[in-house]
Design a protein around this motif. Structure first.
Motif, PDB file in Angstrom:
ATOM      1  N   ILE A  97       0.850  -1.198   0.000  1.00 43.27           N
ATOM      2  CA  ILE A  97       0.000   0.000   0.000  1.00 43.27           C
ATOM      3  C   ILE A  97       0.886   1.249   0.000  1.00 43.27           C
ATOM      4  N   CYS A  98       0.525   2.189  -0.849  1.00 42.57           N
ATOM      5  CA  CYS A  98       1.394   3.354  -1.093  1.00 42.57           C
ATOM      6  C   CYS A  98       1.882   4.017   0.206  1.00 42.57           C
ATOM      7  N   HIS A  99       1.000   4.238   1.157  1.00 41.40           N
ATOM      8  CA  HIS A  99       1.408   5.018   2.339  1.00 41.40           C
ATOM      9  C   HIS A  99       2.367   4.239   3.229  1.00 41.40           C
ATOM     10  N   GLN A 100       2.124   2.937   3.353  1.00 36.36           N
ATOM     11  CA  GLN A 100       3.023   2.089   4.127  1.00 36.36           C
ATOM     12  C   GLN A 100       4.399   2.067   3.437  1.00 36.36           C
ATOM     13  N   LEU A 101       4.383   1.929   2.115  1.00 36.49           N
ATOM     14  CA  LEU A 101       5.642   1.866   1.370  1.00 36.49           C
ATOM     15  C   LEU A 101       6.381   3.195   1.418  1.00 36.49           C
ATOM     16  N   HIS A 102       5.637   4.279   1.358  1.00 35.58           N
ATOM     17  CA  HIS A 102       6.317   5.578   1.359  1.00 35.58           C
ATOM     18  C   HIS A 102       7.026   5.817   2.697  1.00 35.58           C
ATOM     19  N   LEU A 103       6.418   5.328   3.773  1.00 30.30           N
ATOM     20  CA  LEU A 103       7.094   5.408   5.079  1.00 30.30           C
ATOM     21  C   LEU A 103       8.384   4.603   5.051  1.00 30.30           C
ATOM     22  N   GLU A 104       8.253   3.374   4.543  1.00 30.23           N
ATOM     23  CA  GLU A 104       9.398   2.461   4.573  1.00 30.23           C
ATOM     24  C   GLU A 104      10.550   2.963   3.690  1.00 30.23           C
ATOM     25  N   ARG A 105      10.220   3.373   2.459  1.00 33.25           N
ATOM     26  CA  ARG A 105      11.262   3.567   1.457  1.00 33.25           C
ATOM     27  C   ARG A 105      11.676   5.013   1.179  1.00 33.25           C
ATOM     28  N   PHE A 106      10.704   5.964   1.222  1.00 32.10           N
ATOM     29  CA  PHE A 106      11.015   7.260   0.617  1.00 32.10           C
ATOM     30  C   PHE A 106      10.806   8.497   1.490  1.00 32.10           C
ATOM     31  N   GLY A 107       9.927   8.436   2.468  1.00 30.53           N
ATOM     32  CA  GLY A 107       9.597   9.637   3.241  1.00 30.53           C
ATOM     33  C   GLY A 107      10.816  10.179   3.977  1.00 30.53           C
ATOM     34  N   ILE A 108      10.926  11.511   4.055  1.00 32.41           N
ATOM     35  CA  ILE A 108      12.083  12.130   4.713  1.00 32.41           C
ATOM     36  C   ILE A 108      11.600  13.239   5.648  1.00 32.41           C
ATOM     37  N   PRO A 109      12.018  13.206   6.912  1.00 35.18           N
ATOM     38  CA  PRO A 109      11.602  14.255   7.849  1.00 35.18           C
ATOM     39  C   PRO A 109      11.973  15.650   7.335  1.00 35.18           C
ATOM     40  N   GLY A 110      11.065  16.585   7.520  1.00 32.32           N
ATOM     41  CA  GLY A 110      11.363  17.973   7.158  1.00 32.32           C
ATOM     42  C   GLY A 110      11.046  18.327   5.719  1.00 32.32           C
ATOM     43  N   ARG A 111      10.752  17.339   4.899  1.00 30.03           N
ATOM     44  CA  ARG A 111      10.444  17.627   3.484  1.00 30.03           C
ATOM     45  C   ARG A 111       8.928  17.711   3.292  1.00 30.03           C
ATOM     46  N   THR A 112       8.531  18.127   2.070  1.00 30.83           N
ATOM     47  CA  THR A 112       7.106  18.216   1.735  1.00 30.83           C
ATOM     48  C   THR A 112       6.738  17.135   0.726  1.00 30.83           C
ATOM     49  N   LEU A 113       5.499  16.664   0.856  1.00 30.72           N
ATOM     50  CA  LEU A 113       4.986  15.599  -0.017  1.00 30.72           C
ATOM     51  C   LEU A 113       3.535  15.908  -0.322  1.00 30.72           C
ATOM     52  N   ILE A 114       3.131  15.797  -1.607  1.00 28.42           N
ATOM     53  CA  ILE A 114       1.689  15.716  -1.853  1.00 28.42           C
ATOM     54  C   ILE A 114       1.410  14.429  -2.620  1.00 28.42           C
ATOM     55  N   GLY A 115       0.229  13.899  -2.387  1.00 29.40           N
ATOM     56  CA  GLY A 115      -0.129  12.641  -3.026  1.00 29.40           C
ATOM     57  C   GLY A 115      -1.581  12.669  -3.458  1.00 29.40           C
ATOM     58  N   SER A 116      -1.858  11.970  -4.570  1.00 29.47           N
ATOM     59  CA  SER A 116      -3.241  11.947  -5.061  1.00 29.47           C
ATOM     60  C   SER A 116      -4.006  10.869  -4.296  1.00 29.47           C
ATOM     61  N   ASP A 117      -3.940  10.977  -3.007  1.00 30.25           N
ATOM     62  CA  ASP A 117      -4.679  10.088  -2.120  1.00 30.25           C
ATOM     63  C   ASP A 117      -4.822  10.826  -0.800  1.00 30.25           C
ATOM     64  N   SER A 118      -6.016  10.807  -0.250  1.00 32.74           N
ATOM     65  CA  SER A 118      -6.284  11.658   0.910  1.00 32.74           C
ATOM     66  C   SER A 118      -5.503  11.234   2.153  1.00 32.74           C
ATOM     67  N   HIS A 119      -5.001   9.996   2.168  1.00 37.49           N
ATOM     68  CA  HIS A 119      -4.257   9.561   3.355  1.00 37.49           C
ATOM     69  C   HIS A 119      -2.752   9.779   3.253  1.00 37.49           C
ATOM     70  N   THR A 120      -2.333  10.625   2.328  1.00 33.56           N
ATOM     71  CA  THR A 120      -0.916  10.968   2.204  1.00 33.56           C
ATOM     72  C   THR A 120      -0.338  11.492   3.533  1.00 33.56           C
ATOM     73  N   PRO A 121      -1.123  12.160   4.399  1.00 32.86           N
ATOM     74  CA  PRO A 121      -0.572  12.582   5.702  1.00 32.86           C
ATOM     75  C   PRO A 121      -0.042  11.449   6.579  1.00 32.86           C
ATOM     76  N   THR A 122      -0.180  10.195   6.154  1.00 22.13           N
ATOM     77  CA  THR A 122       0.456   9.085   6.874  1.00 22.13           C
ATOM     78  C   THR A 122       1.943   9.400   7.086  1.00 22.13           C
ATOM     79  N   ALA A 123       2.575  10.028   6.085  1.00 23.84           N
ATOM     80  CA  ALA A 123       4.010  10.337   6.167  1.00 23.84           C
ATOM     81  C   ALA A 123       4.306  11.359   7.261  1.00 23.84           C
ATOM     82  N   GLY A 124       3.270  12.002   7.789  1.00 21.00           N
ATOM     83  CA  GLY A 124       3.444  12.906   8.931  1.00 21.00           C
ATOM     84  C   GLY A 124       3.983  12.164  10.148  1.00 21.00           C
TER      85      GLY A 124
END
Ligand code: MIC
Ligand code: SF4
Length: 640
Positions: A97-124
């Motif tokens: 699932i995109c949000h789980q994967l983005h946490l695992e692989r790509f999310g970076i503290p202090g950066r900005t992310l937008i996603g075409s899915d309302s649960h993108t704030p998971t990376a918060g």
């Protein structure tokens, strides 16, 4: 400054950080998923930009993985080829699932992310400032454009003490929903602080920020601390960590205090995530289905807790238990540790790591069934069964119900099993396909299900239209344009999908709208809550909806209406809602002139009663220009 202000300040390209002002933010990363991604990439392609201009863009496939016909597979092939061509990483179906994967692989503290899915704030949960957005806004961010929001209020959520056994992060967010409702977070960022923060792991934090979306929040955010560092190190990404905490004298607009030690297991009743009660109040209710997974609760710790609780036991014969882990990494670890075998031996049915039942892709409950789900939404009919009663709860509560066949306070299960989580995780980067080296040579593969976007006309000066439907409060995008196994495959085919507009509310809507040729939709508070799907604006526009008149809007849907040239209006006097009924003709004159007025007032005349109804628009100069042009794509073409 608080953490939100620090990240906003370092990404601000227009406006000032004054509550209520429009601000433009530089976007470092974008993500899309397949159900919204096809449209987003068609729009990106139409912009004529040769390569994405973000630091990183990822295209995930996780929603439409059933492949009951050629449509999903065509979309996947299209997404893979277009990712390769424009410099985007591609995560194929099966990765998770995109949000789980983005946490695992790509999310970076202090950066900005937008996603075409309302649960993108998971990376918060990682300390990343992340927003859900319509596909077109994500396409613009990929083209290097800023992302515009109204500067939110920053709410400090102070967490005290620590959770007691069998009480979990899900109960924290359910408690917030109980207190604040699905409208309570609008125009706000929820920033978590206090001594309780250090007691929560990154996936637990992510469960909370994920479901901040259900509060209607702009986003939710945790600081980046040593817990974040350890999480990134376990994912072999220690170098992505940086410390990010609020200054000691940071100011907030509001404060909420939650004593973690005082929380109990909670559950949201049908059909709204804020219809929350204590599990103990519902104990004994018979349960027919339990579904564990989704971007809210599918981490390794969630799954291990479930496996260890099931170990050596059998599920209740009246229950169908389905489990979908969040990612390939989670499945692999469960397999290696033997936890998967314990799940299967207990009678659980194992599903692919994807959104699955959360978006009605299979596992529709039986008629009238009670289904307990660890998901984030329980809107009517979303499960695929209109009269099913979907409850939202933690994995702890879900597994207790699977074993007992009825809603059970998990504290009644005895001692909570101890979990041992690995400090270092197996990381397989090879299954995230990087873009092609020579972008130009890639051919984009399109199947017959992928239809080009129609052209839309500029805004008319006078709208003469029929009231096509009048609805109450909290209408979700699942009501406006349902998902599920039958409709989701049509996401790349606007003419076909528009036939399903409001289908679960009123089957005749599409026919009536086409006959009327020009229509308006009338509704109450918080219209368009839920998903970011821009199809909920695109399909009505395609059917001739010119304006939506409501008491108030949800953020992402409001942006989508503007992006596709539908005039968003609110009642000056909310009781005037009663003045409009289905079938009446209304006229809204001199729109172009009125849009120039700073006052934001615009009257509509009801032909049936002869009465004038005072309406309002609350639009920035940028949004007015987009509306005049007939939508954002028209506006971009005009200005390039
Ligand atoms: C959802 O949970 O409703 C979805 C499906 O993930 C949506 C996106 C979509 O409709 O494709 C969302 O939350 O934005
Ligand atoms: Fe997928 Fe459900 Fe999460 Fe939406 S809420 S991204 S459908 S798992």
């Amino acid at each position: 400054m608080n953490v939100s202000q620090k990240i906003i300040a370092s990404h601000l390209v227009s406006g000032t950080m004054k509550t209520g002002e429009e601000i433009g933010l530089r976007i470092d990363q974008t993500l899309t998923q397949d159900a919204t991604g096809t449209m987003a990439y068609l729009q990106f392609e139409a912009m004529g930009v040769p390569r994405v201009r973000t630091q990183l863009s990822v295209s995930y496939v996780d929603h439409n993985t059933l492949q009951t016909g050629f449509e999903n597979a065509d979309d996947h092939r299209f997404l893979q080829s277009i990712a390769a061509k424009y410099g985007i990483y591609f995560s194929p179906a099966g990765n998770g699932i995109c949000h789980q994967l983005h946490l695992e692989r790509f999310g970076i503290p202090g950066r900005t992310l937008i996603g075409s899915d309302s649960h993108t704030p998971t990376a918060g949960g990682l300390g990343m400032l992340s927003f859900g957005a319509g596909g077109l806004d994500v396409a613009c961010a990929m083209a290097g454009e800023p992302f515009y929001i109204t500067m939110p209020k920053i709410v400090r959520v102070t967490l005290k003490n620590r959770l007691r056994p069998w009480v979990s992060a899900k109960d924290v967010i359910l408690e917030l929903l109980r207190r604040l409702s699905v409208k309570g977070g609008r125009g706000k960022i929820f920033e978590f602080s206090g001594p309780g923060v250090a007691t929560l792991s990154v996936p637990e934090r992510a469960t909370i920020t994920n479901m901040g979306t259900e509060l209607g929040a702009t986003t939710s955010l945790f600081p980046s601390d040593s817990v974040t560092r350890d999480f990134l190190a376990a994912q072999k990404r220690a170098k992505d960590w940086k410390k990010l905490t609020a200054d000691d004298d940071a100011l907030y607009d509001e404060e909420i205090i939650i004593d973690l030690a005082a929380l109990e297991p909670m559950i949201a009743l049908p059909h709204s995530p804020d219809n929350v009660k204590k599990v103990s109040e519902l104990a004994g209710t018979p349960v027919q289905q339990v579904a564990i997974g989704s971007c809210t609760n599918s981490s390794l710790a969630d799954m291990k807790l479930v496996a260890k609780t099931l170990k050596g036991k059998k599920i209740h014969p009246n229950v169908s238990l389905v489990i979908s882990p969040g990612s390939r990494q989670v499945v692999q670890l469960l397999a290696e540790s033997g936890d998967l075998a314990d799940m299967v031996a207990s009678g659980a049915r194992l599903l692919e790591c994807a959104c699955g039942p959360c978006i009605g892709m299979g596992q529709a409950p039986s008629s009238g069934a009670v289904s307990l789900r660890t998901f984030n939404r329980n809107f009517e009919a979303r499960s695929g069964t209109k009269d099913a009663k979907v409850f939202l709860c933690s994995p702890e509560v879900a597994v207790a119900a699977a074993l007992k066949g009825e809603i059970t306070d998990p504290r009644k299960l005895g001692k909570k099993p101890a979990l041992s989580l690995p400090r270092s995780l197996p990381v397989d980067k090879k299954l995230f396909y990087p873009p092609a080296r020579r972008l130009k040579s890639v051919e984009v593969l399109r199947g017959p299900n992928i239809k080009p976007l129609p052209e839309f006309a500029p805004l008319e000066n006078t709208i003469n239209a029929k009231v096509l439907i009048r609805l109450g409060d909290n209408i979700s995008t699942d009501h406006i344009l349902p998902a599920g196994a039958k409709i989701l495959p049509l996401r790349s085919n606007l003419p076909a999908i528009s036939e399903h507009t409001f289908a679960t509310v009123d089957k005749e809507f599409a026919t009536r709208a086409k006959e009327a040729k020009s229509g308006v939709v009338v509704a109450g508070e918080n219209y368009g809550q839920g998903s970011s799907r821009e199809h909920a604006a695109l399909a009505p526009r395609y059917l001739g909806v010119k304006a939506v008149i409501v008491k108030s809007f949800a953020r992402i849907h409001l942006a989508n209406l503007i992006n596709f040239g539908i005039l968003p209006l609110t009642f000056e006097n909310p009781t005037d809602f009663e003045q409009l009924s289905q079938g009446q003709e209304i006229t809204i004159p001199d729109i172009l002139e009125k849009l120039q007025d700073a006052g934001g007032r615009i009257p509509a005349k009801n032909a049936a009663t002869g009465k004038l109804i005072a309406l309002r628009f609350d639009l920035t100069p940028r949004q007015k220009q987009i509306l005049r042009a007939g939508g954002l794509l028209n506006w971009i073409k005009k200005n390039s």
